[in-house]
Scaffold this motif. Structure first.
Motif, short mmCIF file in Angstrom:
data_model
loop_
_atom_site.label_atom_id
_atom_site.label_comp_id
_atom_site.label_asym_id
_atom_site.label_seq_id
_atom_site.Cartn_x
_atom_site.Cartn_y
_atom_site.Cartn_z
N LEU A 284 -6.49 2.44 -3.33
CA LEU A 284 -5.33 3.26 -3.29
C LEU A 284 -4.32 2.51 -4.12
N HIS A 288 -2.42 4.13 -7.52
CA HIS A 288 -1.19 4.52 -7.71
C HIS A 288 -0.69 3.63 -8.88
N ALA A 304 -8.97 7.73 -8.28
CA ALA A 304 -8.80 8.45 -6.87
C ALA A 304 -9.98 9.04 -6.19
N ASN A 332 1.55 8.02 -0.63
CA ASN A 332 1.19 8.98 -1.73
C ASN A 332 2.34 10.17 -1.85
N GLY A 401 0.22 13.17 -8.53
CA GLY A 401 0.49 12.51 -7.18
C GLY A 401 0.32 13.78 -6.12
N LEU A 404 -3.38 13.84 -5.36
CA LEU A 404 -3.57 12.79 -4.43
C LEU A 404 -3.07 12.96 -2.95
N THR A 405 -2.04 13.43 -2.88
CA THR A 405 -1.45 13.70 -1.59
C THR A 405 -2.33 14.66 -0.75
N SER A 408 -5.94 13.75 -0.08
CA SER A 408 -6.02 12.61 1.01
C SER A 408 -5.42 13.42 2.41
#
Length: 592
Positions: A284, A288, A304, A332, A401, A404-405, A408
Motif C-alpha cells: 500500500l 501511494h 495497486a 486512500n 486515488g 484505489l479507494t 479497496s
C-alpha cells in the motif's frame, strides 16, 4: 485527693499551654508575668490581593523575564555558533539561567492569570505569545544546543529535561487555560527523552509511551490540528501502516501540517528501496509513493493490483478493534485529495476553512439533488484508462486515488460475514456519505463507487435483532435504552450474588459490558476535511478520552458497526435514490 490538687490548674486559663492542657507546677514560675495565654492561636489576618496591586507586580515580573530571556537568546546563539565543547561549569550556568527563565514564566503566568485579575492582565499571555516564548527560548533552544553537543552533553540534557518536565507539569496543574500548549510541551519533552535513550530499550519504550499519552490527549482536545498527527506518526515507528495513516491525516486535517509532506516522502522512499512488497502495508505504501510522486500510471496499476491481492488475503488478520481497516481506507482518501494539495479536484467542495453549515443542513441540501444512475459493478482489477470516468476528474492523481479507494472498499465488501472487514467498510461508507452531502463531489466520484456490492452487503447485514427504529433515525444510533437494561440486569445479578447463602457455591457470572456509542475508528477519522459533517454537533461530548478507551468486546463492536453501516445505508438511499433504490430488497416487511 490527687484530682482535687489539679482542679484549680484546669480552671486557671493563664496556666494553660494553649490547647486546654494543664501546666505542671514546675513551669508556672518560668512564664513571663503579665502575659496572657489562650487556648487556641488566632488565625493570622490576611489581606486579599487586588487587581490594582497585581498590575505593578506583573509589570515587574515581565521586566525581569525579558532581561533573562534576552540573556538566554544571546548565550544560546553564541554557543550554537561555537564549535568548542563547553565545560561543566558552563553547562551548569546555561541550565541555571534557563531554569531561571522558566521560573520567571511560572511567576508571570500565576500573577497574570490570578483569579482577581481582569482582562487587562489575563490577555497579556496571549498578546505577547508567552507560552510559545517559554517553549522556544526557555526550553527548545537549549535542548537543541544540548542535542547537537551529544554525547558529551548527555548528562546535562537529562538533567534539564527533568527540570523542564516538572515545570511544565506544574503549569498544567495551575494554569489550565493553556492546557493544550502544556500537553504538547510534555509530549515533546518525553519525545526528546526517548530519542536520547540508546542504552536501555525498555526506558526508551516507556518514554515513547509517555509521549504518545500526551499527544493522544492533545489529539482529543485538538483533533483537527495536523501537527499533532505528525507527532503521532513519528512515534508510530516501526508500524508503517500507522505511520502512513497519521502522515496522511496530518495533511487532511482542518488545520493541516504541510511539513508532513517531507516526512511522508521519506516513508515512501524507504519502502520503494525494497525489492518486493510482500506485506499489504508495504504494498500500500509503495502504491501511494507512486501516486505522491506522480509517476507513470502503468507502474501504479501494477503496484495497486499487487496491494489489492494482498489485502484480500490479510483482511482476516486485521485487528477487530478497527484500526487496520480505518488506517487503510483513510490513507486512500488522502490520494483522492491529492495529499492535501491546495488545488486538488475536491478543494471547492471540501474547503480548508471550517464550514458554517450543520450536518442536518447539508443533508437537506443533498435531498434536493438526485444522482445519475450507475449500477456498474466494480471490477477486481484496476482499469488503466477509463475515459468515460476521468472526464469529471481532471487530475490523474485524484482519479487513480479514487480508483484505489473504491477498489479497496470493494475488497472489504467482498468479505461478507467477516467482522474484521466491518471497520474498513464503515470508514468507506462514512466517506461515501460525506460525498453525498457534497453533491458536486459526489457527481465526480459516483461512477467509481461499488454500489451493487454496497447493496448486497447491507442486505446481508439485516438481521432479526436489527433495530429499525435506530437505523432509520435522523442521528447516529445510540444505545442508551439497551445500556439501561444492561445496567438493570447487572444490578440484579450483583444483588443476587451478594445475597447468596454462605457456604453455597457462588455463581461466577461476568457482568454484561455496556454497548458503546462510539467506535474506535470514529476517533481516528474525525478532524479531517471530509469527515466534518459526518458527525453531528456534540457527538463526541461525553465520549471516552484516549487513555480511558478500554478494549471493547468484538461481538459488541460487530453489533454497533452493523447498525452504523445500516444507518448510513438508509441515509444514502434517501439522497442517492437511483443508486441505492433496492437497499432493503423488501426485507423490512418480512423481518419486522
Amino acid at each position: 485527693m490527687v484530682i482535687n490538687e489539679f482542679l484549680p490548674l484546669v480552671e486557671d486559663k493563664r496556666h494553660s499551654l494553649g490547647y486546654g492542657f494543664p501546666v505542671p507546677n514546675q513551669f508556672k514560675d518560668s512564664q513571663p508575668k503579665g502575659e496572657t495565654h489562650y487556648d487556641m492561636v488566632k488565625q493570622l489576618k490576611t489581606n486579599p490581593i487586588t487587581h490594582e496591586q497585581l498590575v505593578p507586580e506583573v509589570r515587574g515580573i515581565y521586566r525581569g523575564l525579558a532581561m533573562v530571556e534576552e540573556k538566554c537568546i544571546k548565550l544560546d546563539k553564541e554557543q550554537s555558533e561555537s564549535k568548542e565543547d563547553l565545560t561543566p561549569v558552563q553547562w551548569q550556568a546555561l541550565i541555571s539561567i534557563h531554569s531561571t527563565l522558566l521560573h520567571e514564566h511560572h511567576d508571570f503566568f500565576l500573577s497574570s492569570q490570578h483569579p482577581v485579575a481582569k482582562s487587562e492582565l489575563t490577555e497579556l499571555a496571549e498578546k505577547y505569545s508567552m507560552p510559545a516564548r517559554m517553549w522556544r527560548y526557555g526550553i527548545h533552544s537549549l535542548l537543541e544546543l544540548l542535542r547537537h553537543k551529544l554525547p558529551g552533553s548527555l548528562e546535562y540534557m537529562l538533567h534539564f529535561i527533568y527540570i523542564a518536565y516538572s515545570m511544565v507539569t506544574l503549569l498544567l496543574e495551575n494554569i489550565p487555560y493553556f492546557r493544550e500548549t502544556w500537553i504538547e510541551c510534555l509530549g515533546d519533552l518525553a519525545r526528546y527523552r526517548m530519542a536520547i535513550e540508546e542504552s536501555d530499550m525498555r526506558d526508551r519504550e516507556v518514554w515513547a509511551t509517555v509521549s504518545q499519552y500526551w499527544y493522544n490527549q492533545e489529539a482529543d482536545l485538538s483533533h483537527d490540528v495536523g501537527r499533532v498527527q505528525h507527532h503521532l506518526a513519528v512515534l508510530a515507528r516501526p508500524d508503517a501502516l500507522a505511520q502512513l495513516f497519521y502522515y496522511t491525516k496530518a495533511l487532511l486535517c482542518r488545520r493541516p501540517f504541510h511539513n508532513a509532506r517531507e516526512s511522508i516522502a521519506l516513508l515512501f522512499n524507504s519502502t520503494r528501496e525494497q525489492q518486493r512488497q510482500e506485506s499489504m502495508p508495504a504494498a500500500l505504501i509503495a502504491t501511494h509513493g507512486v501516486l505522491f510522486h506522480k509517476n507513470a500510471s502503468a507502474e501504479f496499476t501494477v503496484l495497486a493490483n499487487n496491494y489489492l491481492s494482498l489485502l484480500r488475503k490479510e483482511i482476516p488478520q486485521l485487528d477487530t478493534q478497527g484500526q487496520g481497516g480505518a488506517f487503510v481506507m483513510s490513507s486512500n482518501f488522502a490520494a483522492v485529495f491529492q495529499y492535501g494539495e491546495p488545488e486538488n479536484d475536491l478543494a471547492l467542495e471540501f474547503p480548508q476553512q471550517k464550514t458554517q453549515a450543520t450536518a442536518e443542513e447539508a443533508y437537506q441540501l443533498a435531498l434536493r439533488w438526485t444522482t445519475p444512475a450507475s449500477f456498474d459493478d466494480a471490477s477486481s482489477e484496476l482499469i488503466p484508462n477509463p475515459v468515460e470516468i476521468t472526464s469529471k476528474i481532471s487530475s490523474p492523481v485524484a482519479f487513480n486515488g479514487s480508483a484505489l479507494t473504491f477498489h479497496s472498499m470493494a475488497v472489504f465488501l467482498d468479505h461478507l460475514g467477516d467482522p474484521n472487514s466491518y471497520a474498513g467498510i464503515h470508514t468507506g461508507l462514512s466517506f461515501v456519505w460525506s460525498l453525498a452531502i457534497h453533491p458536486l463531489a459526489m457527481e465526480k466520484l459516483e461512477p467509481m463507487i461499488p454500489w451493487l456490492k454496497i447493496i448486497r452487503f447491507l442486505n446481508i447485514l439485516l438481521r432479526l435483532e436489527t433495530n429499525f427504529e435506530m437505523i432509520e433515525g435522523p442521528s447516529h444510533p445510540r444505545f442508551s435504552r439497551e445500556n439501561e437494561n444492561i445496567r438493570r440486569r447487572n444490578s440484579i445479578r450483583i444483588e443476587r450474588e451478594s445475597t447468596t447463602e454462605k457456604g453455597s457455591e457462588k455463581q461466577d457470572e461476568r457482568l454484561e459490558p455496556e454497548i458503546p456509542d462510539h467506535l474506535p475508528e470514529d476517533f481516528l477519522i474525525r478532524g479531517q476535511v471530509w469527515s466534518e459533517l459526518y458527525y453531528s454537533e456534540g457527538f463526541f461530548e461525553g465520549g471516552p478520552l484516549e487513555h480511558d478507551r478500554s478494549f471493547v468486546e468484538p461481538q459488541l463492536l460487530e453489533f454497533v458497526r452493523q447498525h452504523r453501516c445500516l444507518w448510513l445505508g438508509v441515509r444514502l438511499s434517501t439522497v442517492c435514490r437511483n443508486s441505492l433504490c433496492s437497499l432493503f430488497d423488501g426485507k423490512r416487511t418480512t423481518m419486522s
